[in-house]
Scaffold this motif. Structure first.
Motif, PDB file in Angstrom:
ATOM      1  N   ARG A 367       0.837  -1.196   0.000  1.00  0.00           N
ATOM      2  CA  ARG A 367       0.000   0.000   0.000  1.00  0.00           C
ATOM      3  C   ARG A 367       0.878   1.254   0.000  1.00  0.00           C
ATOM      4  O   ARG A 367       2.105   1.168   0.105  1.00  0.00           O
ATOM      5  CB  ARG A 367      -0.910  -0.010   1.238  1.00  0.00           C
ATOM      6  N   LYS A 368       0.240   2.408  -0.090  1.00  0.00           N
ATOM      7  CA  LYS A 368       0.991   3.667  -0.116  1.00  0.00           C
ATOM      8  C   LYS A 368       1.821   3.863   1.142  1.00  0.00           C
ATOM      9  O   LYS A 368       2.859   4.534   1.113  1.00  0.00           O
ATOM     10  CB  LYS A 368       0.028   4.843  -0.306  1.00  0.00           C
ATOM     11  N   ASP A 369       1.360   3.287   2.266  1.00  0.00           N
ATOM     12  CA  ASP A 369       2.123   3.426   3.505  1.00  0.00           C
ATOM     13  C   ASP A 369       3.238   2.386   3.613  1.00  0.00           C
ATOM     14  O   ASP A 369       3.922   2.292   4.641  1.00  0.00           O
ATOM     15  CB  ASP A 369       1.204   3.340   4.726  1.00  0.00           C
ATOM     16  N   GLY A 370       3.414   1.575   2.555  1.00  0.00           N
ATOM     17  CA  GLY A 370       4.502   0.611   2.524  1.00  0.00           C
ATOM     18  C   GLY A 370       4.225  -0.683   3.255  1.00  0.00           C
ATOM     19  O   GLY A 370       5.164  -1.423   3.587  1.00  0.00           O
ATOM     20  N   THR A 371       2.950  -0.996   3.515  1.00  0.00           N
ATOM     21  CA  THR A 371       2.610  -2.208   4.248  1.00  0.00           C
ATOM     22  C   THR A 371       1.608  -3.063   3.480  1.00  0.00           C
ATOM     23  O   THR A 371       0.973  -2.607   2.532  1.00  0.00           O
ATOM     24  CB  THR A 371       1.999  -1.879   5.627  1.00  0.00           C
ATOM     25  N   THR A 374      -3.708  -6.899   7.419  1.00  0.00           N
ATOM     26  CA  THR A 374      -4.610  -6.217   8.348  1.00  0.00           C
ATOM     27  C   THR A 374      -4.451  -6.777   9.758  1.00  0.00           C
ATOM     28  O   THR A 374      -4.317  -6.031  10.716  1.00  0.00           O
ATOM     29  CB  THR A 374      -6.081  -6.365   7.904  1.00  0.00           C
ATOM     30  N   LEU A 377       0.374  -5.984  10.269  1.00  0.00           N
ATOM     31  CA  LEU A 377       0.944  -5.203   9.174  1.00  0.00           C
ATOM     32  C   LEU A 377       2.381  -5.654   8.910  1.00  0.00           C
ATOM     33  O   LEU A 377       3.183  -5.789   9.836  1.00  0.00           O
ATOM     34  CB  LEU A 377       0.932  -3.715   9.521  1.00  0.00           C
ATOM     35  N   ASP A 379       5.795  -4.718   6.623  1.00  0.00           N
ATOM     36  CA  ASP A 379       6.461  -3.806   5.705  1.00  0.00           C
ATOM     37  C   ASP A 379       7.494  -4.586   4.892  1.00  0.00           C
ATOM     38  O   ASP A 379       7.595  -5.812   4.992  1.00  0.00           O
ATOM     39  CB  ASP A 379       7.106  -2.635   6.454  1.00  0.00           C
TER      40      ASP A 379
END
Length: 399
Positions: A367-371, A374, A377, A379
């Motif tokens: 995802r955009k947050d790098g993870t 659910t 999480l 990375d």
């Protein structure tokens, strides 16, 4: 507990149920059928002749689209099937075989019903809802494509690696699926791969933060326990009807909406998809590779949950004074069961090496947050830790 709807496909289960295929096709409006199957399957079972006779009784014509194709049929095979179906003016598609065959049949049905190229259907922002009706005679435990509106398109990217796209629409759901355990193919790695994919789906739903799901949790544990125990039985007794019947029915329950609507963890399948794209393997093979390593990573933060899985699903006695030992023994047993069924347990089994890790990482859709995920999480660093553990080859057996 999340809301859910019932399974949208008619399920016909039992011995010789394919003998009445003509009645089912006629009920759903078919008058000329494209029978899609893998040539290797037909040589092994000869079921196609029974199907043709049943169709003829009900005045239904049929033509065969029979090919020798691999685990992920590519765009060129799909286009060939679409053109063949159009030339023969078929109005119903019947898939005979594994979920790979079902997916091929569904993409052909989608392509025939629309005037644009099949790749345009998968890449366009427009929702294409037209599809020829599809029926299924499944010969292995399913992976969900036979009982849902999911359909996948596979092609090679610029680096000649597998690239997959997916669509989901209720219009793509097969009208019916027939499950006869007697014709279940137990001689192929696909069988165990299908079982592992089913297991992965259940595990992803099992590790959830959704509240008030005690009953669904116990249901999921029971199905996972059955899947693993029957896999081992089939390995030693491929003709065991009870084991085949339980696995095929577990495949139906695993994708039932009552279980499917739990909030699930996508991290496992994000890594699975990346491995599959790098090695052009089946989903079950890539899951068998990464699943134990993923559990091994999770146990550090979710010890009691992993220990519970080991106890209730893998029958490891719960050591209340040392739950870490329970979790570790469960992961070890899971890894060995998968290995005994001929599934990969390290990167080398897939033909890869240390250089493969970064290739897999590059295919993970963070995802955009790098993870991803659910329930936990992950990375890039966490994924590297999990995947790097797959470089180690272990050799041992369990009882």
């Amino acid at each position: 507990m999340a809301a859910f709807i019932d399974l949208p496909v008619k399920v016909i289960f039992g011995r010789n149920k394919e003998d009445n295929i003509g009645a089912e096709v006629k009920y759903f409006g078919g008058s000329k059928v494209l029978l899609v199957y893998n040539l290797r399957f037909n040589q092994a079972t000869g079921v196609t002749e029974k199907i043709r006779r049943s169709l003829e009784i009900f005045g239904i014509e049929s033509v065969d689209f029979a090919k020798e194709f691999g685990k992920n049929p590519r765009v060129d095979v799909i286009r060939e099937g679409i053109e063949f179906a159009r030339q023969n003016y078929v109005d119903f598609i019947l898939a005979l075989g594994s979920s790979h065959t079902v997916n091929l049949a569904k993409t052909i049905a989608l392509g025939v019903a629309n005037s644009v190229d099949i790749k345009e259907i998968f890449t366009s922002n427009r929702a294409y809802k037209d599809s020829l009706p599809v029926g299924v005679i499944l010969t292995m435990p399913g992976n969900g494509v036979e009982s849902t509106g999911k359909v996948y398109l596979y092609e090679n990217d610029s680096d000649n690696l597998l690239k997959g796209s997916a669509l989901t629409n209720s219009a793509y759901t097969p009208r019916f699926m027939i499950l006869n355990p007697e014709i279940m193919n137990t001689s192929s790695i696909y069988t165990y791969s299908s079982c592992v994919y089913m297991l992965g789906q259940l595990i992803a739903k099992y590790l959830t933060s959704t509240e008030y799901v005690e009953l669904l949790e116990r249901d999921t544990e029971a199905i996972m326990n059955i899947v693993l125990s029957k896999m081992r039985i089939l390995r030693n007794d491929p003709a065991n009807y009870a084991a085949k019947a339980n696995l095929m029915w577990a495949g139906v329950l695993a994708y039932n909406s009552a279980l499917d609507e739990k909030i699930d963890d996508c991290a496992l399948f994000s890594m699975e998809k990346a491995i599959r794209e790098c090695f052009d393997c089946s989903p079950g093979e890539s899951l068998a590779l990464v699943m134990p390593a993923w559990f091994d990573y999770l146990k550090e933060k979710h010890l009691l949950r992993v220990a519970q899985f080991a106890n209730r699903v893998l029958n490891i006695p719960f050591n209340f004074s040392d739950p870490m030992s329970t979790a570790s023994l469960g992961i070890y047993r899971l890894k060995q069961i998968l290995k005994e069924c001929g599934l990969p347990s390290c990167i080398a089994d897939m033909g890869g090496d240390g250089r493969s890790i970064q290739s897999i990482i590059s295919h993970i859709a963070f995802r955009k947050d790098g993870t991803i995920g659910t329930f936990e999480l992950l990375d890039r660093t966490a994924c590297e830790v999990i995947l790097s553990s797959l470089l180690i080859k272990e050799s041992s057996s369990i009882n």
